[in-house]
Scaffold this active site. Structure first.
Site, PDB file in Angstrom:
ATOM      1  N   ASP A 111      -4.272  -3.527   9.798  1.00 41.47           N
ATOM      2  CA  ASP A 111      -5.042  -4.047   8.674  1.00 41.47           C
ATOM      3  C   ASP A 111      -4.213  -5.070   7.913  1.00 41.47           C
ATOM      4  O   ASP A 111      -2.985  -5.121   8.038  1.00 41.47           O
ATOM      5  CB  ASP A 111      -5.489  -2.913   7.741  1.00 41.47           C
ATOM      6  CG  ASP A 111      -4.327  -2.102   7.199  1.00 41.47           C
ATOM      7  OD1 ASP A 111      -3.377  -1.816   7.978  1.00 41.47           O
ATOM      8  OD2 ASP A 111      -4.343  -1.759   6.014  1.00 41.47           O
ATOM      9  N   GLU A 176      -2.936   0.737   6.187  1.00 42.69           N
ATOM     10  CA  GLU A 176      -1.639   0.663   5.520  1.00 42.69           C
ATOM     11  C   GLU A 176      -1.720  -0.052   4.169  1.00 42.69           C
ATOM     12  O   GLU A 176      -1.078   0.366   3.201  1.00 42.69           O
ATOM     13  CB  GLU A 176      -0.621  -0.051   6.425  1.00 42.69           C
ATOM     14  CG  GLU A 176       0.834   0.146   6.022  1.00 42.69           C
ATOM     15  CD  GLU A 176       1.362  -0.867   5.008  1.00 42.69           C
ATOM     16  OE1 GLU A 176       2.420  -0.601   4.414  1.00 42.69           O
ATOM     17  OE2 GLU A 176       0.731  -1.936   4.801  1.00 42.69           O
TER      18      GLU A 176
END
Lengths: 487, 487
Positions: A111, A176
């Protein structure tokens, strides 16, 4: 680049040559990954679908290496407005299970932070664009490039039909940038399963502190992220019809945020420095040995003046002292132009970077008590609510562990130099979570240069870092195997 | 409604009867005008064509009264995307030029704020719908209803073949909701032409502060809109990699904004109250006479507590004292979620509502000097830039001018009461522009009730206000004529 005379003998030589010859393919794959807007921060369905697609792409790639891939369902994210969004599955992959080899587990994330061209990007953030050897694009350095560098290293061994010196595991997540939702639970569950055979865990989610000199990282700061909401009513007001008779929420909020930190960067929350570890003599020497040209650092950061002048003071304030940053305000007027609104409800956002041995729940109490005191002094009729939205512990490693030695040797092989032994001022919670939960050693082995601009506009990774980083991981496999034979 | 016993003798009696008898026709015409989506705010060709059609309808209506109508070309509006749209022509109309009569000029506008049923309208905003004596529809109270009320008053005299007691002029524009583009230039040009014979200008573009009691408005606040930019660099920083060593622009900005106003709403810029007109005994009595239920006002505003408890203090702080509101910050993190950014460049926005006799350029200097002082004390390495983005003067009328006396008498005739003598806390630049440019007296003579909801969903005008307002204008003509004969 390394010169022919320093080429290592044997399989590594062929692996390095393979990586050099196939670098355009590796860049192409990175381009495909960057093209996916896998933003986990903005909680909207379209972006969440892109994120799920990104995880699918990565799973396919890992299967292509011959890995067994488990895509573990991670449940749903509860939003503050009552909606839910799926959390992308977490990938657990493994390649090889030879009991005579060490097992190295790579952690990475797919991400990215939000990015829009109009925020000041010179190129489309989701179209990888190479300019002068720099690969621009959101996620190039944080963290898609390093994830692919590890995959590149493995794929080189596989393509050459060379025996992999280590068993490889992958732990790949997609949240994350939003607090690694669901990851800790999974790691805890897999402590005696997936992680039981792991010898060390490698994280490559940081940067060097130089443009050319590699670094190893042995500590990171934690983070307590706070929101402070001040509410008069849900609707906004017009400043012509209400200006002058209200406790305006923005005035309260600005006073609250203004009470947090002074102009010298010192945090004003009473007691906050009480648990910060004292500086030791040995620690001072580690800081003195670090290669940092303060003037060059300042120039490359495009900052007129830092709060401190010496290398040691700067690095200590980045790595081993807490800091407080005010990030912004939700609910107020934020667009260009002139709107005469009195926002009815505003949410200030700030966070404190934590260092050993600060305790998150103590910090939470200190901040809440401080803001409640400041607010009570204002005698405002508004409602204030303080929340710690996110709390992440600081992390510190033992630098005499095997994987630090292996990484130092691999760096010497690929880059011909000793690494800077550094910490990271940011928070990579996974290091602390993985270390505490699995009881395995963790190393941070970054690939990106100091000027990569992770989280900001015009994020990039240098082609050189990406390709030499792929070699570094290959060399690291070999050094781990060598050390393992002497265990 | 007025009772038969208070009916005035002579022509006015017949005019009032005519208006009562023809009220359904007047409502029908308002319905036809509301049906035109004359939205000047959304700059799209379809709506601009509707706006031009609306101006054409009004011009036809004025010609139907026998007025000479000039439709003055107003050029083009430049949009930020480079496109242009025609500005609707401004109508200058006149009816009668008897030198023995006073000349009264009515200002009004035909454009409306955007409205869509899905924003929360209970009826189609462009289909006038009557429910319990309330005429719902966009533009009913702002400003099509009042424009038509004036036309209704004139048409009653004409239909009855009664001599109009005054010469009538109309200044009608179609860009009021978009900053009255091109209007000021035309007014300046026509100072010695169209406006030379005018005795007073009537604006009916506000509301009463009650549901049933009429009001006269004799002042509006001005506004100085400021931006204060603090810049470290154009790019943002990551709080992990830079938190602790920077003069963070948000910390500077929060301190600057926090220095502007205290918790009691008092502006902290030195000298700012120096030119605020002192409160006179006469003024105090005006405030005491105003009909306002503070508790009902507070409840309908959905505010827990105001800064002041008494009617007089509240109204004075809305109308005759300056106020400062902080609107928001551009460039910081404003979205939901938790982003650990250190914004590199942020722009704070605030404005000060100005009152007589504050001078805009003095205020500009005071604010700049204050912020420069606060900033210099911080010893920050960032750059600060303060700008006054917009400056609009306050307006105040002399309430002993003829038109105020005439309006009071007309209100007494129609409503049987004294009006509330009020101001408006917002900024309506046209009053000040007209007064300064033409050197003619201006009066604001509103027809709408406090709950009409101008600019919001379910805008309405009460049938009673619309019809009695038409009578009020007719009575105002007569009172102006009476006063004129004694000049």
């Amino acid at each position: 680049m390394f010169s022919a005379s320093t080429l290592p003998p044997g399989p590594l030589e062929k692996v390095f040559q393979y990586i050099d010859l196939h670098q355009d393919e590796f860049v192409q794959t990175l381009k495909e990954w960057v093209a996916v807007e896998s933003d986990s921060v903005q909680p909207v369905p379209r972006l969440r679908r892109e994120l799920l697609r990104m995880v699918g792409l990565a799973a396919d790639r890992l299967r292509g290496l011959g890995a067994r891939v488990a895509s573990v369902d991670a449940g749903f994210q509860q939003l503050s407005d009552g909606q839910t969004l799926p959390i992308p599955p977490i990938l657990l992959a493994e390649l090889g299970s030879d009991p005579k080899k060490p097992t190295v587990c790579f952690y990475g994330h797919l991400d990215v932070q939000p990015a829009r061209q109009e925020d000041g990007w010179l190129t489309d953030p989701y179209t990888l664009t190479e300019v002068d050897g720099k690969l621009y694009g959101r996620g190039t350095t944080d963290n898609k490039g390093p994830v692919l560098a590890w995959i590149n290293a493995v794929s080189a061994f596989k393509a050459l039909d060379e025996d992999l010196p280590v068993n490889i595991k992958f732990l790949i997540e997609g949240m994350e940038e939003s607090g690694s939702l669901a990851l800790e639970e999974l790691v805890r569950k897999e402590k005696s399963g997936f992680f039981s055979s792991v010898d060390c865990i490698v994280i490559s989610d940081n940067l060097w502190i130089s443009r050319r000199k590699p670094a190893l990282i042995y500590g990171t700061r934690g983070n307590s992220y706070f929101t402070v909401e001040v509410k008069c009513r849900d609707q906004d007001f017009h400043s012509g019809t209400f200006g002058g008779i209200l406790n305006e929420p923005m005035a309260d909020l600005v006073a609250l945020l203004g009470s947090l930190v002074d102009a010298s960067g010192r945090i004003l929350v009473p007691g906050i420095y009480g648990h910060v570890a004292p500086v030791t003599e040995e620690e001072k020497r580690v800081y003195e040995a670090i290669d940092l040209d303060v003037e060059e650092y300042r120039n490359s950061s495009q900052v007129k003046k830092f709060l401190f002048d010496t290398k040691e003071e700067l690095l200590m304030h980045l790595w081993r002292y807490p800091s407080l940053s005010i990030h912004g305000i939700e609910g107020a007027f934020h667009e260009p132009g002139a709107k005469t609104v009195i926002p009815g409800r505003v949410i200030g956002k700030f966070s404190i970077r934590l260092v050993p041995h600060m305790d998150m729940s103590v910090v939470e109490t200190q901040v809440k008590q401080h803001l409640e005191y400041i607010f009570s002094k204002r005698n405002s009729s508004n409602q204030m609510t303080v929340s710690m939205a996110l709390g992440l512990h600081p992390w510190i490693a033992n630098i005499s562990d095997h994987q630090y030695l292996a990484a130092k040797r691999a760096i010497k092989t690929v880059f011909g130099t000793e690494p800077d032994m550094i910490r990271d001022g940011s928070t990579i919670p996974i290091a602390k979570i993985l270390q505490d939960t699995t009881q395995k050693s963790v190393i941070m082995l970054p690939l990106g240069a100091v000027d990569d601009g992770e989280h900001s506009q015009n994020e990039k990774i240098n082609r050189w870092n990406y390709i030499e980083g792929s070699k570094l991981f290959a060399a690291f496999f070999l050094e781990m195997a060598k050390l393992h034979s002497s265990w």
